[in-house]
Structure formats: structure tokens, C-alpha cells
Design an enzyme around this catalytic site. Structure first.
Site, short mmCIF file in Angstrom:
data_model
loop_
_atom_site.label_atom_id
_atom_site.label_comp_id
_atom_site.label_asym_id
_atom_site.label_seq_id
_atom_site.Cartn_x
_atom_site.Cartn_y
_atom_site.Cartn_z
N GLY A 245 1.21 -26.61 64.36
CA GLY A 245 -0.16 -26.47 64.13
C GLY A 245 -0.59 -26.32 62.55
O GLY A 245 0.35 -26.70 61.62
N SER A 246 -1.81 -26.00 62.20
CA SER A 246 -2.06 -26.05 60.92
C SER A 246 -3.49 -25.46 60.62
O SER A 246 -4.52 -26.03 61.58
CB SER A 246 -1.79 -27.17 59.99
N ASN A 247 -4.00 -24.81 59.47
CA ASN A 247 -5.27 -24.76 58.85
C ASN A 247 -5.43 -25.37 57.64
O ASN A 247 -4.44 -25.34 56.98
CB ASN A 247 -5.48 -23.30 58.83
#
Length: 820
Positions: A245-247
Site C-alpha cells: 500500500g502507500s500514502n
């Protein structure tokens, strides 16, 4: 298709690097340990190592740059890279046996070596990568891509030759027969495997195990469309929770203090295996100067910055594949119906060598089947898709994609966010990522422009099967699960149409894909593009994700963090982002779930009669837990937080795999206020009581004190030293995502914050950047850079990056390697 070529403007210090290199060649340098006769020249790439083993690679051409990258990457991670080449060349079963685990996709160890080998052997037998390499740019690799990869192979092989397999210091592959010199084709196969990894985990096993039923199949019970769709949805939701995932947050001129823009890159990638990231700076004076990180084995920067632009990627809510339901002939199930006529499936014998327990080799062969749409699969994410009345064929939007290499090479040289958009539109190579960027001019960009199946809303309405409608639309929504299409394969018109504006057949017109440029902020935390900025909601085809639907708690946390910092209402000094405040806010490890539900949970606990909660017929005394949670006022997952582990276990049990909007809230989700709803947890709910009681019981059975600090539980062991790791799982709405688990029987981190970087631009002067590689640069336990940055990450501190030639030269730990 015509395209524009861009080159980034380089600072004078970098333009002067040629002079620096020439000077070193003439005089030598005691500070760097370079003798006069070893000095760098036009054909001698130079690697300058600064603190924490970060390499700054400078060369006079792309081939030299690739050589430096290949040598330095192999030096840090030869075993991880060699294991990856073993996988993409379908040799794991030959060397490691058929039953070991492989990681061909976004997740870890999702299939057997044998299944992985059969999958990649089919790609090899079909010459997929070779065919793509024969295409001229931009469909095939650009000339500079080919030159850099040619050099990468030379650098990798040079390190291996100099060191020798038997002298590799990493015990994971020292002396292993499968560590060998590589070819350019190996590297392209690796690149292709990374590009298609968005579909591999879900569909690989089903493809290599698909077999037709007998000529007269007996009736088999089939799940209803609703049950099948629900099972697939749930399995995909679990996979997404346990995956990358990631921001990413881009802040424009109206949201920064003391600069023109900032970018926070916070990918949540695996801490082991082929999807580890590796940091470098790559410089060809006058052509490119870029710093950041890439997936191991790519001589370019995937996430990083140059003189004028910083960018990051986040996992998108686009399924990079689609299924086609084909009706089969009950008497000859390898024939299927299209436009009223029967077509014969194509068959293909695929064989791989398999090591037996006694060390001998045998051949395992399978007959794999395909249709005009693509290979047959009999499962998706482990959910059976029986081949009886119909079969399901897979079309992967990225199977014919090597354009991603061109995308990243051109992003490395972008001049502003408009150039970023142009690169994304003209290459359409980014495989399943959003792009978030900021530039020196003060712009913040969100772009969901990527390789996307050309399934317009109209095409979906016309062609989705009943099961496909349930999966594609919002009726079965769970957070971050992409719309999955199952189209009617009986009609050729239901195949993905060709669009003249797209970069390749079957792709969605890039101009229909969402993008937003603002001067305050944009961001993404793996939800759809809808709320890149809540002041300007975006519209887009349903194939790219949902809109007007609940956001994940992590998306809410990212938006609120940006809004409160820009308005100055977060308790920190001043208004607007600075490097100090951006770093503090990320590593504050605040939990949005605790913000919303902790008080109600404490009230429920305190109101439990006699401190007892009934769980499965047994009374659990929770009275000890009430004051612990009541004292956890910071709502954080920092290393010394107490009560946080109890709340995490309780929250996971309460969610039980469902979306957060399904919890017993007194105020339900409201599309007019998506950042603040749902809220007000019902403290009187039986579901809340039981989940809390189960959490207390589980921790007691595990021997974990209810008030144990997070550092006692969530930690990694590196070189015999225990290093506490702050952060927590995505479902808690913590930006600094950390997913703990078992690796080789030991507690470790599976996924989470990996390469974390923040970049600030000012009106003039070089970009100002700091970063931390959470798992450090090397996977080799005997490397000095195996755990050094992990300790920094544990302490919530950063590495001040060195970008200019003067900054690099000033490093007190500068070491130089010239590749003669």
C-alpha cells in the site's frame, strides 16, 4: 504516436561534475581514496557512498550509469536479486524443489515454486518479453532504457565476477548454484514480472491448474452469482489488507511555510524479497540528476525527485485485469461460443525441471489453455471458478507492457507537474499506481493516469455478467477492493475496445482518467481518486474505483492531517508544512480509529456489569483494561504507547473483515461529509462488547500484559539486537503503516513504511530532502547497512539527503568506487 522529449534543468553544481571528475582523475583524492591512476573518466562510472551506504552514481552516459547502479545494487543485495532472476526464468523448482514458496505478485509467498515456474515458463515459451523488445519506442524501450539496462547487466556481472559466488558474504546465497551471471533478457523479464504483478497473486494458481472437465461432465453444484461475488470480494479484501500500500501527499504553494511546495512519499512495501526498495542518486551531467528509490534491479528512480519535480506512487483501486465468461460446449469443453460460432481453445504444453528429494531432476508438464481473450483460469484469489457450463478467461492490461520503463525514465527528467501528466498520458505505462507530485512552481498534482482496461461505464452496463455486476458495482463494496470485471465472452463486442487516444490496444483513453492540480494539497492513501482533495471531488469511469462512498480511516487521517496543518489547528506551531512538521505528523503514529472510537470503547468497558463481558458462554473480566485505555489519551502507535496493542486487537476483531462503515455507528456515512463520517461508535452494542472481551482474552492467553508498551511486542531482530518498530496496521487509520508477522518462524515486519522521503522546493536553490529506508539498504546480515537506517526509523529520525556535488563532497563518510 508522436511524443515530446524533456530534459530537466540541472543546477550549476551538477553541470560542474564533469570538471570535478576530470580534476579527480588528474590529482587523485585522499579524502575519497581514489589514486591518480584510478581516477574517473568518460567511460568510468563513479559511485560515491555517503552516510548509511547511499550511493551517488555519476557517469557520462546511460550505459555507464546503469553499470554503476548494477554494481552497487548487487553489492548490497546480490542474493535478493539472484533469487528474483531465478523466479522469472522459471528455475525455482529446479534448484529449490517444487514445494517451496514463491512471491510472484504484490504479496509474499503466495504460491508454490512449481506453480510460479509454470506461469513464467509459459511467458518464456510464448516469447512475450522478446516480442515487446522488438517493438520500436514508445511501445518498446527507449534507447536510453536499453543503454542503461545494458550497463546494469555489466555492473551486476562485474560485481559477481570480482566477488565470486563462494565469497558472497550473505549466507542466503553464498556458494549457491543458482547465483549466476545475468543477461539483458533476464532484466527485462524481471521488469515485466513487476509490471504484471498486480494480477499474478489473484490468478496465477488458477491459470496453471486449469483443466477441462470430462467430455460428458456430470452436474456440479455451482454457487449463486451473489455467493461467488461475495467470496471473491472477501478474498480480495484480505489480500489487499496483507499487501503493498502507500500514502502520498503533495502540498502546493498555499500549504507550505518557507517554500514553494513539498512532497511526502510513504510507500508501504514488503520488507523482504523482490519488492524491496533501494535508494540511489543517478547523475549524467547535462542529462539527468535524480535521487530517490526504485524496486531492486531497475536502473532508474521509481519514487524520488530531481531539480524541479518530486513524485511518488500509491497502489490504485484499478484492477489491472478482467475476466471473460465463455460458454463451453458440454460435449467438447475446450470449444467456446463467440458470436454464435464455436471456437477451439488453444492448448500449450508447458514443462519445467523439478528437483527431487534425492537431488535428481524430473520434468513436470501441464497442458494450459487459452482463448482469444487470454488464458483460462479456474480460480481467483483462491475462490473456485468451475470450468463446467462456462469457463473464465483472463485478460491482463499489462501483459504487453514494457512502456513502464519509459514512463519512469521520463519521470526522472520531468520539468514540472504538467510534464508529469504528459509523460503519464503518452506512455500509459504506470501499471497499477496513482502518481502524486509537486514542483518548484508551487503546484501539487494527483494523477490516476495509468494502464487501465478500456471498460467505460456504458461498456460495463452492456457487457457485465450477473456476477460481474456485483463485483464491479458498489453493492458489495469493501475498502480498497477494486472493481473487478467479468464480461460476456459470448459477444466479441464485449472485448475491451480499442481507443485511438490510448497508448496501446485495450487501454482506457488517458484523458478520461482523473487528475487534479491545486495550490493547497492533494493526496492518496489507496482509496480511489474521488477525494484527492475534498474541496474538489473528482469524477471518473467506474473501472477506476468508487465515488461518493465511505473512505478508509487512513484516507481520512491523511486529509485531516493536511487540512489541520495548513490551517494551523493541529497543535503544532504556525501554519503550513515544513520539513519538521511533516516528519512529526507522519511519525506521530496517530490512529484515526482511536480518535473516533476510543472514548466510546472506554465507556462500554466501564459500564460492563461487575467488569464482566460474556464471550462464547464464558465471562471475561475486563475491569483491568478500562483504566489502561482511559489513560491512552494520545491515540498513538509510538514505541512507548501503552494500551495501543490492546486497542489494535480489539479493533481488528470488531471489523472482522468488513468495511469500517459497517460498524455500529450512531452517525452513519454521509457522502456530503465523507471525511468526518461515520462517527460516534455505539457503546451499547453487543458487537463492541464481544470484540473487546475477545481481545482481552486473546492477550491474556498469549501472555501479553494489557498495558505492555508497543516496543515490547512489535520489534525486529537484526544482528541479535531487538529494534522496536512504531506504527500499526492500515485499518487503524495510522499513516505509518506497519504489518507485523512471521518470517522464517520469527517475528518481523511483512509490509509497511519502507522508503520514506520528504522533499521541499523553494523559489531557488537545490531541493531539500530527507528520507529513511525503514529496513535499511541491504538484506545481507553481514552488511554494515543491514540495520543502520532501521534504527533511525525506530527512533523516528531521518537522513538529511545530499543532492548537490558540494553536499556529497562534504560527507564525512564519503567513499568512492571508480569502475575502470
Amino acid at each position: 504516436m508522436a511524443r515530446r522529449r524533456y530534459r530537466a534543468r540541472l543546477p550549476m553544481a551538477v553541470m560542474a561534475a564533469v570538471v570535478v571528475m576530470s580534476s579527480l582523475a588528474a590529482t587523485g583524492s585522499a579524502a575519497t581514496g581514489v589514486a591518480a591512476d584510478d581516477g574517473p573518466g568518460p567511460d568510468k562510472p563513479m559511485i560515491r557512498y555517503t552516510e548509511y551506504g547511499i550511493p551517488h552514481i555519476i557517469a557520462s552516459n546511460w550505459e555507464g550509469l546503469g553499470t554503476g547502479y548494477g554494481y552497487a545494487a548487487a553489492k548490497d543485495n546480490i542474493c535478493t536479486l539472484a533469487d528474483t532472476y531465478l523466479m522469472v526464468t522459471a528455475q525455482r523448482s529446479r534448484h529449490l524443489g517444487p514445494d517451496g514458496r514463491a512471491s510472484p505478485g504484490q504479496n509474499q509467498n503466495t504460491t508454490t515454486n512449481l506453480n510460479s515456474d509454470l506461469y513464467f515458463q509459459r511467458i518464456k515459451d510464448n516469447g512475450v518479453v522478446e516480442r515487446l523488445l522488438e517493438k520500436p519506442a514508445p511501445d518498446g524501450p527507449e534507447p536510453e532504457v536499453k543503454e542503461a539496462i545494458r550497463g546494469y547487466v555489466q555492473g551486476y556481472n562485474r560485481y559477481l565476477t570480482e566477488t565470486g559466488v563462494n565469497n558472497i558474504t550473505d549466507p542466503a546465497c553464498r556458494g549457491a548454484a543458482w547465483v549466476r551471471p545475468i543477461t539483458e533478457l533476464d532484466v527485462y523479464r524481471h521488469a515485466h514480472a513487476e509490471i504484471i504483478m498486480g494480477s499474478a497473486d489473484a490468478l496465477l494458481d488458477g491459470q496453471v491448474n486449469a483443466a477441462p472437465p470430462g467430455a460428458s461432465p456430470t452436474a456440479q453444484p455451482a454457487s449463486s452469482p451473489a455467493k461467488t461475488a461475495a467470496k471473491i470480494r472477501d478474498a480480495m479484501a484480505v489480500s489487499r489488507e496483507q499487501s503493498m500500500g502507500s500514502n502520498a501527499l503533495a502540498v502546493g504553494s498555499q500549504g507550505v511555510s518557507g517554500g514553494t511546495s513539498m512532497l511526502l512519499a510513504n510507500p508501504h512495501f514488503p520488507w523482504q524479497g523482490k519488492n524491496r526498495m533501494w535508494q540511489s542518486q543517478l547523475t549524467i551531467p547535462g542529462k539527468t540528476n535524480v535521487s530517490g528509490a526504485s524496486l531492486l534491479g531497475f536502473p532508474a528512480v521509481n519514487i524520488g525527485y530531481n531539480e524541479n519535480v518530486a513524485w511518488s506512487h500509491t497502489i490504485a483501486t484499478v484492477a489491472p485485469f478482467g475476466l471473460f465468461d465463455v460458454q463451453v460446449d458440454p460435449l467438447n469443453p475446450t470449444k467456446y461460443l463467440v458470436d454464435g460460432a464455436w471456437e477451439q481453445m488453444s492448448s500449450q504444453r508447458v514443462g519445467v525441471d523439478v528437483r527431487q528429494p534425492d537431488g535428481s531432476l524430473s520434468k513436470v508438464t501441464r497442458t494450459l489453455w487459452s482463448t482469444r481473450y487470454g488464458p483460462i483460469t479456474t480460480s481467483m484469489q483462491g475462490v473456485p471458478l468451475p470450468w463446467v457450463v462456462s469457463a473464465h478467461a483472463v485478460r491482463d492490461v499489462n501483459m504487453d507492457n514494457l512502456r513502464a520503463l519509459n514512463s519512469w525514465f521520463r519521470l526522472n527528467q520531468a520539468t514540472d507537474v504538467h510534464d508529469v501528466v504528459n509523460t503519464l498520458e503518452t506512455t500509459q505505462g504506470v501499471p497499477f499506481f496513482n502518481t502524486v507530485a509537486s514542483d518548484r512552481k508551487g503546484n501539487a498534482l494527483y494523477a490516476g493516469i495509468q494502464a487501465t482496461p478500456n471498460i467505460t461505464d456504458e461498456h460495463a452496463r452492456s457487457c457485465l455478467t450477473q456476477t460481474g455486476q456485483l463485483l464491479f458495482n458498489q453493492s458489495l463494496r469493501l475498502p480498497n477492493v477494486p472493481p473487478i470485471s467479468i464480461l460476456d465472452g459470448k459477444r466479441s463486442a464485449c472485448d475491451w475496445p480499442e481507443d485511438p487516444n490510448a497508448a496501446a490496444p485495450g487501454l482506457l483513453d488517458p484523458h478520461k482518467q482523473p487528475r487534479l492540480i491545486r495550490s493547497d494539497f492533494v493526496g492518496n492513501a489507496n482509496d480511489s481518486a474521488w477525494l484527492a482533495n475534498p474541496e474538489q471531488p473528482l469524477a471518473f469511469p467506474r473501472v477506476m474505483g468508487d465515488a461518493s462512498a465511505p473512505r478508509s480511516l487512513r484516507t481520512q487521517e491523511l486529509i485531516l492531517t493536511a487540512q489541520n496543518r495548513i490551517s494551523g489547528t493541529d497543535g503544532l506551531p504556525g501554519k503550513g508544512f515544513t520539513p519538521e512538521t511533516m516528519g512529526k505528523l507522519l511519525f506521530a503514529d496517530n490512529s484515526r480509529a482511536a480518535d473516533l472510537a476510543l472514548n466510546a470503547t472506554v465507556t462500554m468497558c466501564q459500564n460492563a456489569p461487575f467488569g464482566l463481558i460474556l464471550v462464547d458462554g464464558n465471562l471475561v473480566n475486563v475491569s483491568e483494561a478500562c483504566p489502561i485505555l482511559a489513560a491512552w489519551k494520545s491515540h498513538d502507535y509510538t514505541a512507548d504507547s501503552r494500551g495501543s496493542w490492546l486497542f489494535a486487537n480489539y479493533w481488528s476483531l470488531l471489523l472482522n473483515g468488513q468495511g469500517v462503515e459497517k460498524l455500529p455507528w450512531r452517525v452513519p456515512f454521509d457522502a456530503k461529509d465523507p471525511v468526518h463520517t461515520p462517527n460516534s461508535l455505539d457503546s451499547g452494542s453487543s458487537a463492541v462488547r464481544e470484540a473487546f472481551g475477545r481481545a482481552v482474552l486473546a492477550l491474556r492467553k498469549a501472555g501479553i500484559p494489557l498495558n505492555a508498551p508497543l516496543s515490547d511486542i512489535q520489534k525486529v531482530i537484526r544482528g541479535g539486537e531487538q529494534i522496536p518498530i512504531h506504527g500499526s496496521i492500515s485499518q487503524l487509520g495510522v499513516l505509518n503503516v506497519i504489518t507485523p508477522g512471521q518470517v522464517d518462524g520469527k517475528l518481523d515486519i511483512l509490509y509497511g513504511s519502507s522508503f520514506v522521503q520528504q522533499v521541499r522546493f523553494t523559489a531557488d536553490g537545490p531541493p531539500q530532502a530527507s528520507s529513511v529506508m525503514a529496513y535499511s539498504q541491504s538484506a545481507n546480515p553481514n552488511s554494515p547497512h543491514y540495520a543502520d537506517q532501521t534504527k533511525l526509523f525506530s527512533a523516528g529520525t531521518w537522513v538529511t539527503e545530499r543532492f548537490t556535488e558540494d553536499q556529497i563532497a562534504a560527507s564525512p563518510e564519503l567513499r568512492t568506487k571508480v569502475l575502470n
